[in-house]
Design a protein around this motif. Structure first.
Motif, PDB file in Angstrom:
ATOM      1  N   PRO A  26       4.800   4.699   7.957  1.00 58.08           N
ATOM      2  CA  PRO A  26       4.107   3.633   7.217  1.00 58.08           C
ATOM      3  C   PRO A  26       3.486   2.595   8.152  1.00 58.08           C
ATOM      4  O   PRO A  26       2.358   2.136   7.929  1.00 58.08           O
ATOM      5  N   GLU A  27       4.190   2.249   9.240  1.00 59.45           N
ATOM      6  CA  GLU A  27       3.649   1.298  10.208  1.00 59.45           C
ATOM      7  C   GLU A  27       2.443   1.887  10.945  1.00 59.45           C
ATOM      8  O   GLU A  27       1.461   1.192  11.205  1.00 59.45           O
ATOM      9  N   VAL A  28       2.542   3.152  11.290  1.00 62.33           N
ATOM     10  CA  VAL A  28       1.445   3.830  11.988  1.00 62.33           C
ATOM     11  C   VAL A  28       0.212   3.868  11.093  1.00 62.33           C
ATOM     12  O   VAL A  28      -0.910   3.553  11.535  1.00 62.33           O
ATOM     13  N   LEU A  29       0.391   4.247   9.838  1.00 59.88           N
ATOM     14  CA  LEU A  29      -0.741   4.327   8.917  1.00 59.88           C
ATOM     15  C   LEU A  29      -1.371   2.961   8.689  1.00 59.88           C
ATOM     16  O   LEU A  29      -2.599   2.840   8.615  1.00 59.88           O
ATOM     17  N   ALA A  30      -0.538   1.924   8.605  1.00 58.33           N
ATOM     18  CA  ALA A  30      -1.073   0.564   8.442  1.00 58.33           C
ATOM     19  C   ALA A  30      -1.855   0.153   9.693  1.00 58.33           C
ATOM     20  O   ALA A  30      -2.922  -0.466   9.591  1.00 58.33           O
ATOM     21  N   ARG A  88      -5.826  -0.897   9.915  1.00 66.92           N
ATOM     22  CA  ARG A  88      -6.325  -2.133  10.526  1.00 66.92           C
ATOM     23  C   ARG A  88      -7.333  -1.815  11.622  1.00 66.92           C
ATOM     24  O   ARG A  88      -8.400  -2.426  11.699  1.00 66.92           O
ATOM     25  N   TYR A  89      -7.009  -0.853  12.473  1.00 68.05           N
ATOM     26  CA  TYR A  89      -7.890  -0.461  13.580  1.00 68.05           C
ATOM     27  C   TYR A  89      -9.230   0.017  13.044  1.00 68.05           C
ATOM     28  O   TYR A  89     -10.285  -0.391  13.524  1.00 68.05           O
ATOM     29  N   ASP A  90      -9.177   0.914  12.072  1.00 67.12           N
ATOM     30  CA  ASP A  90     -10.408   1.471  11.506  1.00 67.12           C
ATOM     31  C   ASP A  90     -11.230   0.381  10.812  1.00 67.12           C
ATOM     32  O   ASP A  90     -12.472   0.424  10.851  1.00 67.12           O
ATOM     33  N   GLY A  91     -10.549  -0.606  10.189  1.00 66.33           N
ATOM     34  CA  GLY A  91     -11.261  -1.703   9.545  1.00 66.33           C
ATOM     35  C   GLY A  91     -12.029  -2.545  10.529  1.00 66.33           C
ATOM     36  O   GLY A  91     -13.159  -2.965  10.270  1.00 66.33           O
ATOM     37  N   VAL A  92     -11.464  -2.764  11.700  1.00 71.18           N
ATOM     38  CA  VAL A  92     -12.110  -3.557  12.747  1.00 71.18           C
ATOM     39  C   VAL A  92     -13.198  -2.761  13.441  1.00 71.18           C
ATOM     40  O   VAL A  92     -14.270  -3.257  13.740  1.00 71.18           O
ATOM     41  N   ARG A  93     -12.945  -1.493  13.685  1.00 70.46           N
ATOM     42  CA  ARG A  93     -13.863  -0.640  14.447  1.00 70.46           C
ATOM     43  C   ARG A  93     -14.870   0.111  13.578  1.00 70.46           C
ATOM     44  O   ARG A  93     -15.688   0.852  14.082  1.00 70.46           O
TER      45      ARG A  93
END
Length: 127
Positions: A111-115, A119-124
């Protein structure tokens, strides 16, 4: 290591033979194959079904590498039809126990990895 237990190995050194073994254990198919073998001896076809997505050729190459490293034992039985079983050696069990700890940690923290990915994909802007 300055005792009489033999040469010191350094996986970070390009020439160290431990690097190859680490690659066999932690590679895509090696880790999954070892994990599947932890449950007990299995035939090739059973192992291929358990390690979903591995080709016959890749599983065969992986088993050969793990057998060469002393982690897997191959036993051919002279029956009709011939039967070949694979199982972990004592060294293979010791390595796999540690590997399974890592697998359990990763699965438990997904769950932490997916979150983090989200977040990463949202920024990038996604991948």
């Amino acid at each position: 290591m300055d005792d009489d237990s033999g040469p010191a190995f350094d996986v970070f050194s390009r020439a160290c033979p431990s690097r190859g073994t680490l690659e066999h254990v932690t590679g895509r198919w090696g880790g999954l194959t070892l994990g599947a073998l932890y449950e007990g001896p299995v035939r090739f076809s059973e192992l291929r079904r358990r390690v979903d997505g591995v080709s016959e050729k890749m599983l065969s190459q992986t088993l050969h590498a793990l057998e060469r490293d002393g982690l897997v034992h191959r036993e051919a039985r002279h029956t009709s039809p011939p039967r070949v079983d694979y199982e972990l050696t004592p060294l293979g069990r010791a390595v796999t126990e540690r590997l399974l700890g890592l697998i359990e940690l990763v699965e438990g923290r997904m769950p932490e990895v997916l979150a983090a990915r989200e977040r990463y994909d949202g920024v990038r802007g996604g991948r």
